[in-house]
Write a protein that holds these residues in place. Structure first.
Motif, PDB file in Angstrom:
ATOM      1  N   VAL B 300       0.387  17.548 -72.073  1.00 19.60           N
ATOM      2  CA  VAL B 300       0.825  17.550 -73.481  1.00 19.60           C
ATOM      3  C   VAL B 300       1.084  18.985 -73.940  1.00 19.60           C
ATOM      4  CG1 VAL B 300       0.099  17.045 -75.849  1.00 19.60           C
ATOM      5  CG2 VAL B 300      -0.398  15.411 -74.021  1.00 19.60           C
ATOM      6  N   ALA B 301       0.195  19.894 -73.549  1.00 20.08           N
ATOM      7  CA  ALA B 301       0.364  21.305 -73.933  1.00 20.08           C
ATOM      8  C   ALA B 301       1.615  21.896 -73.286  1.00 20.08           C
ATOM      9  CB  ALA B 301      -0.874  22.101 -73.534  1.00 20.08           C
ATOM     10  N   ALA B 302       1.953  21.438 -72.083  1.00 23.27           N
ATOM     11  CA  ALA B 302       3.161  21.938 -71.407  1.00 23.27           C
ATOM     12  C   ALA B 302       4.410  21.533 -72.163  1.00 23.27           C
ATOM     13  CB  ALA B 302       3.225  21.403 -69.968  1.00 23.27           C
ATOM     14  N   LEU B 303       4.376  20.328 -72.756  1.00 26.02           N
ATOM     15  CA  LEU B 303       5.539  19.846 -73.518  1.00 26.02           C
ATOM     16  C   LEU B 303       5.682  20.631 -74.813  1.00 26.02           C
ATOM     17  CD1 LEU B 303       5.080  16.001 -73.022  1.00 26.02           C
ATOM     18  CD2 LEU B 303       6.923  17.411 -72.104  1.00 26.02           C
ATOM     19  N   ARG B 304       4.521  20.942 -75.418  1.00 20.67           N
ATOM     20  CA  ARG B 304       4.598  21.673 -76.695  1.00 20.67           C
ATOM     21  C   ARG B 304       3.392  22.588 -76.791  1.00 20.67           C
ATOM     22  NH1 ARG B 304       6.172  23.928 -80.962  1.00 20.67           N
ATOM     23  NH2 ARG B 304       5.540  23.326 -83.072  1.00 20.67           N
ATOM     24  N   PHE B 305       3.604  23.842 -76.406  1.00 18.69           N
ATOM     25  CA  PHE B 305       2.494  24.783 -76.472  1.00 18.69           C
ATOM     26  C   PHE B 305       2.390  25.341 -77.879  1.00 18.69           C
ATOM     27  CE2 PHE B 305      -0.833  27.018 -74.594  1.00 18.69           C
ATOM     28  CZ  PHE B 305      -0.882  28.285 -75.123  1.00 18.69           C
ATOM     29  N   HIS B 306       1.241  25.111 -78.461  1.00 15.23           N
ATOM     30  CA  HIS B 306       1.045  25.424 -79.872  1.00 15.23           C
ATOM     31  C   HIS B 306      -0.433  25.715 -80.049  1.00 15.23           C
ATOM     32  CE1 HIS B 306       0.986  24.410 -84.262  1.00 15.23           C
ATOM     33  NE2 HIS B 306       2.130  25.047 -84.180  1.00 15.23           N
ATOM     34  N   ALA B 307      -0.806  26.239 -81.215  1.00 10.59           N
ATOM     35  CA  ALA B 307      -2.224  26.510 -81.461  1.00 10.59           C
ATOM     36  C   ALA B 307      -3.057  25.249 -81.265  1.00 10.59           C
ATOM     37  CB  ALA B 307      -2.409  27.056 -82.873  1.00 10.59           C
ATOM     38  N   SER B 308      -2.556  24.118 -81.767  1.00 11.04           N
ATOM     39  CA  SER B 308      -3.346  22.883 -81.699  1.00 11.04           C
ATOM     40  C   SER B 308      -3.532  22.418 -80.255  1.00 11.04           C
ATOM     41  CB  SER B 308      -2.677  21.778 -82.516  1.00 11.04           C
ATOM     42  OG  SER B 308      -1.355  21.588 -82.068  1.00 11.04           O
ATOM     43  N   THR B 309      -2.471  22.507 -79.448  1.00 13.81           N
ATOM     44  CA  THR B 309      -2.598  22.060 -78.053  1.00 13.81           C
ATOM     45  C   THR B 309      -3.450  23.038 -77.249  1.00 13.81           C
ATOM     46  OG1 THR B 309      -0.428  23.047 -77.600  1.00 13.81           O
ATOM     47  CG2 THR B 309      -0.493  20.673 -77.979  1.00 13.81           C
ATOM     48  N   ALA B 310      -3.392  24.319 -77.606  1.00 15.55           N
ATOM     49  CA  ALA B 310      -4.245  25.302 -76.924  1.00 15.55           C
ATOM     50  C   ALA B 310      -5.718  25.018 -77.219  1.00 15.55           C
ATOM     51  CB  ALA B 310      -3.882  26.726 -77.352  1.00 15.55           C
ATOM     52  N   LEU B 311      -6.005  24.693 -78.481  1.00 15.41           N
ATOM     53  CA  LEU B 311      -7.386  24.368 -78.855  1.00 15.41           C
ATOM     54  C   LEU B 311      -7.837  23.085 -78.158  1.00 15.41           C
ATOM     55  CD1 LEU B 311      -7.197  25.174 -82.678  1.00 15.41           C
ATOM     56  CD2 LEU B 311      -8.493  26.431 -80.963  1.00 15.41           C
ATOM     57  N   ALA B 312      -6.928  22.100 -78.105  1.00 15.24           N
ATOM     58  CA  ALA B 312      -7.268  20.830 -77.445  1.00 15.24           C
ATOM     59  C   ALA B 312      -7.541  21.054 -75.961  1.00 15.24           C
ATOM     60  CB  ALA B 312      -6.122  19.826 -77.620  1.00 15.24           C
ATOM     61  N   LEU B 313      -6.760  21.924 -75.357  1.00 18.24           N
ATOM     62  CA  LEU B 313      -6.961  22.216 -73.932  1.00 18.24           C
ATOM     63  C   LEU B 313      -8.308  22.884 -73.711  1.00 18.24           C
ATOM     64  CD1 LEU B 313      -5.772  22.113 -71.096  1.00 18.24           C
ATOM     65  CD2 LEU B 313      -4.583  24.263 -71.576  1.00 18.24           C
ATOM     66  N   GLY B 314      -8.665  23.810 -74.605  1.00 17.18           N
ATOM     67  CA  GLY B 314      -9.977  24.455 -74.494  1.00 17.18           C
ATOM     68  C   GLY B 314     -11.101  23.434 -74.580  1.00 17.18           C
ATOM     69  N   ALA B 315     -10.983  22.522 -75.555  1.00 15.22           N
ATOM     70  CA  ALA B 315     -12.010  21.495 -75.727  1.00 15.22           C
ATOM     71  C   ALA B 315     -12.092  20.586 -74.504  1.00 15.22           C
ATOM     72  CB  ALA B 315     -11.715  20.667 -76.983  1.00 15.22           C
ATOM     73  N   ALA B 316     -10.910  20.215 -73.976  1.00 12.65           N
ATOM     74  CA  ALA B 316     -10.875  19.326 -72.803  1.00 12.65           C
ATOM     75  C   ALA B 316     -11.533  19.990 -71.601  1.00 12.65           C
ATOM     76  CB  ALA B 316      -9.429  18.938 -72.469  1.00 12.65           C
ATOM     77  N   LEU B 317     -11.250  21.274 -71.424  1.00 17.96           N
ATOM     78  CA  LEU B 317     -11.850  21.994 -70.292  1.00 17.96           C
ATOM     79  C   LEU B 317     -13.369  22.060 -70.428  1.00 17.96           C
ATOM     80  CD1 LEU B 317      -9.549  25.042 -69.548  1.00 17.96           C
ATOM     81  CD2 LEU B 317     -10.419  23.416 -67.896  1.00 17.96           C
ATOM     82  N   GLY B 318     -13.823  22.323 -71.663  1.00 17.16           N
ATOM     83  CA  GLY B 318     -15.267  22.384 -71.883  1.00 17.16           C
ATOM     84  C   GLY B 318     -15.922  21.040 -71.617  1.00 17.16           C
ATOM     85  N   LEU B 319     -15.290  19.989 -72.132  1.00 19.91           N
ATOM     86  CA  LEU B 319     -15.834  18.631 -71.952  1.00 19.91           C
ATOM     87  C   LEU B 319     -15.839  18.253 -70.474  1.00 19.91           C
ATOM     88  CD1 LEU B 319     -16.782  16.043 -73.430  1.00 19.91           C
ATOM     89  CD2 LEU B 319     -14.403  15.316 -73.489  1.00 19.91           C
ATOM     90  N   ALA B 320     -14.708  18.522 -69.811  1.00 17.68           N
ATOM     91  CA  ALA B 320     -14.597  18.177 -68.388  1.00 17.68           C
ATOM     92  C   ALA B 320     -15.607  18.954 -67.561  1.00 17.68           C
ATOM     93  CB  ALA B 320     -13.178  18.469 -67.882  1.00 17.68           C
ATOM     94  N   GLY B 321     -15.755  20.239 -67.878  1.00 21.30           N
ATOM     95  CA  GLY B 321     -16.709  21.061 -67.135  1.00 21.30           C
ATOM     96  C   GLY B 321     -18.135  20.555 -67.296  1.00 21.30           C
ATOM     97  N   SER B 322     -18.466  20.146 -68.514  1.00 18.98           N
ATOM     98  CA  SER B 322     -19.825  19.687 -68.796  1.00 18.98           C
ATOM     99  C   SER B 322     -20.099  18.322 -68.159  1.00 18.98           C
ATOM    100  CB  SER B 322     -20.006  19.621 -70.313  1.00 18.98           C
ATOM    101  OG  SER B 322     -21.315  19.247 -70.643  1.00 18.98           O
ATOM    102  N   VAL B 323     -19.164  17.379 -68.364  1.00 16.14           N
ATOM    103  CA  VAL B 323     -19.340  16.036 -67.786  1.00 16.14           C
ATOM    104  C   VAL B 323     -19.323  16.126 -66.262  1.00 16.14           C
ATOM    105  CG1 VAL B 323     -18.227  13.782 -67.513  1.00 16.14           C
ATOM    106  CG2 VAL B 323     -18.412  14.798 -69.775  1.00 16.14           C
TER     107      VAL B 323
END
Lengths: 182, 484
Positions: B300-323
């Motif tokens: 999704v971030a690749a299709l539209r790189f924006h502040a919101s998608t960058a923040l979402a990617l950060g959150a996803a990485l944190g969640l994925a890393g933790s889980v």
């Protein structure tokens, strides 16, 4: 443990360490092989660029929206090879008390690209610096970008004034650096 | 038998011995948060990325060099030297305190680069040492996942609190004072590390390198390691790729800091999400789901790189890393139940940290446009997920019993191979590990296991090969019965 290594497949600690070292040596060679400018050249370049930046900013003080924050000066290098990291650091340090100098790879970092005429971000200036030409008497293209329609451009001749000072002679020229697409 | 209050206490605080890691983790994470905030006022944001890239590459590569040397030493120091674990933690945290004080006056000089990367190396040494040490501090291996979850929560909360405070210090006093505050936190962490309880020495089974090698190189642990390495590589790649992209787009450093903050928030959320997922899914599937989550958000971030998608990617990485981390701990807990030596875990953790560095190197070398880098990330994680799902599908066609008893079966095979080589003492240890592992699945009577252990000790003391062979045959029968 006799024969255990042949029974249980274990990644060899030595193979893993060798891979790390191999990759590290390769990367160090690749990056260290890039040429570094001599210290006396970087000092000269930094002082010359500082003189040009001062000349371009002279007479056009920046509006400071927040008096507690230093105004930001974006600097774009027109030369293909850019401005060396060492010179950039020297300039950042030299202006540390008056401006926040920020070197950009992409002009968009400094501009409000969504607005008409793409002005510079508020409380900021965008300076363009060409390569340093000449040996005893230097020649540097310097431009100041305000918006797409307002660009000041000069060819600065710098004569050595002694003690790392320069005597500048600006000649107005057509803007070429900022007129080119980033 | 634990009382109810002991059960509640364990649920809240974890094991008593392991809970002494919490202040260490808290102070270290506070230092991390403050260090991250201080970089806002550093040279990183003043110089052009292109000019800095050779230096970043050089120091990233150099990061691997001391790590390659240090990391293999961490485990043996923990295992062999009394107080070795404390020494490693004190050195890594104390070293960061010293570097933070040094860096406080050099944030705007070229020395920023080597010093910042020394901080990175010390952080990784700390991470390896901590993860190698925790299993030996846990009284009950079943609580390993719980303890690691608590540590992650403590770290996330402490880091965020410190980062918020750090922003205030930055405004008032500048980045130098943020680092000095970080040095104080690291110093307190080193003091807390000096009070850790003694490291529990492994017994004959848990100290057996053959048992350890068999369990840690089983297909389940290897698959989990590969999955976690994928997540770590994605994290290293994204940190540098997104950081450079946001800087090139002229985004304020506050946004870059917010992406880091979202990663921490995602990690914190993961400590709550993971146990709930664990009730429905097995750990390998949780790791695959973590990879797929990051791949999806990156696409999704690749299709539209924006502040919101960058923040979402950060959150996803944190969640994925933790889980992923909780799931990984679960796999190790089940498939390597006897592995306790620091050396084994240090080796695992080293591979994961190197994966992070490789991901970072790829981002710095490639310097791809935002959409292309994220597309590569999506593709890489997608392929890894597909590989794991295909492997899972293949394994699902195996008879249930044989997958359930895979660990005891593998240990038994190793025991018999070692016995055939002539080392019956070691073979008996491995066979006992097989019986032990089987007991948790098949609910074998504890007295039967106790009897096996007693006879093994007697046979070993008297060097009675006939009894040792008999013991191995008995374990063989037990495992084969379970397979049928």
């Amino acid at each position: 443990m006799r024969g255990v290594d042949t029974l249980v497949r274990t990644p060899s600690q030595d193979r893993s360490t060798a891979r790390h070292w191999g990759l590290t040596v390769f990367m160090v060679l690749v990056t260290a092989c890039s040429s570094q400018p001599k210290p006396e050249t970087t000092d000269r370049d930094a002082s010359a660029y500082a003189a040009v930046i001062d000349a371009l900013l002279q007479g056009s003080p920046l509006d400071q929206e927040d008096p507690d924050r230093l105004p930001v000066i974006y600097v774009e290098a027109f030369a293909q090879e850019g401005i060396s990291l060492t010179v950039q650091v020297q300039l950042v340090t030299a202006y540390a008390d008056t401006y926040q100098l920020r070197f950009v790879d992409d002009r968009g970092e400094a501009l409000l690209v969504d607005l008409e005429k793409q002005p510079v971000r508020s409380s900021s200036a965008l300076i363009g610096l060409g390569p340093i030409l000449g040996e005893n008497e230097l020649s540097i293209r310097g431009e100041r970008y305000v918006d797409q329609d307002t660009i000041e451009a000069y060819r600065f001749s710098l004569a050595d004034g002694g003690n790392q000072t320069w005597i500048l002679t600006p000649t107005p020229i057509d803007p070429e650096g900022f007129a080119r697409a980033p | 038998m634990a009382t109810n209050s002991g059960g509640i206490g364990r649920r809240l605080l974890g094991d008593a011995r392991a809970s002494r890691m919490f202040p260490v983790q808290a102070f270290h994470s506070m230092g991390e948060g403050l260090f991250a905030v201080s970089l806002v006022g550093s040279l990183f944001f003043n110089v052009s990325v292109d000019a800095a890239r050779p230096r970043i590459l050089l120091y990233l590569a150099i990061t691997m060099a001391p790590f390659a040397v240090l990391a293999p030493l961490i485990g043996p120091v923990i295992d062999k030297f009394k107080g070795g674990h404390r020494a490693i933690l004190i050195l890594s945290i104390g070293g960061r305190a010293a570097m933070a004080l040094l860096l406080a006056t050099q944030l705007k000089t070229l020395l920023l680069y080597p010093q910042a990367f020394v901080m990175v190396v010390l952080a990784k040494v700390y991470g390896v040492a901590r993860n190698a040490l925790v299993p030996s501090l846990v009284d009950d291996r079943d609580h390993l996942v719980v303890v690691n979850s608590h540590l992650a929560r403590v770290g996330a909360v402490a880091g965020v609190i410190a980062a918020v405070g750090g922003i205030g210090i930055l405004e008032l006093g500048g980045a130098g004072w943020v680092l000095r505050a970080g040095a104080v936190c690291y110093g307190l962490g080193a003091i807390a590390a000096s009070r850790l309880p003694p490291h529990r020495a492994p017994d004959a089974i848990t100290g057996s390198p053959v048992v350890e090698a068999t369990e840690m190189h089983g297909p389940g642990v290897l698959a989990a390691t590969k999955g976690m390495a994928g997540i770590r590589m994605a994290t290293g790649f994204t940190v540098f790729h997104v950081g450079f992209t946001l800087k090139s787009a002229g985004e304020p450093s506050l946004l870059i800091g917010s992406v880091v903050g979202m990663t921490a928030l995602g990690g914190f959320a993961g400590t709550f999400v993971a146990p709930r997922l664990r009730r429905r899914w097995d750990p390998q599937l949780m790791i695959t789901a973590s990879l797929l989550l990051v791949a999806l958000v990156a696409s999704v971030a690749a299709l539209r790189f924006h502040a919101s998608t960058a923040l979402a990617l950060g959150a996803a990485l944190g969640l994925a890393g933790s889980v992923g981390r909780r799931a990984f701990d679960g796999v190790v807990q089940v498939e390597a139940p006897h592995t306790q030596r620091g050396q084994a875990f240090a080796g695992l953790e080293t591979r994961l940290e190197v994966a992070w560095v490789i991901g970072a190197l790829i981002a710095v070398i490639a310097r791809a446009p935002d959409w292309l880098g994220l597309l590569l990330l999506t593709t890489g994680l997608g392929l890894l997920s597909a590989d794991r799902l295909i492997g899972r599908w293949t394994a699902s066609h195996l008879p249930l019993a044989s997958t359930r008893v895979a660990v005891p079966l593998r240990l038994l095979e190793t025991a018999e191979a070692v016995a055939a080589q002539g080392d019956r003492q070691q073979a008996v240890l491995v066979a006992l590990a097989a019986a032990d592992a089987l007991a948790t699945i098949e609910a074998l009577p504890t007295d039967e296991i106790a009897s096996l252990r007693r006879r093994a000790i007697e046979a070993s003391a008297s060097n009675n090969q006939e009894v040792e062979d008999q013991l191995i045959r008995e374990v063989h029968e037990l495992v084969i019965q379970a397979v049928k």
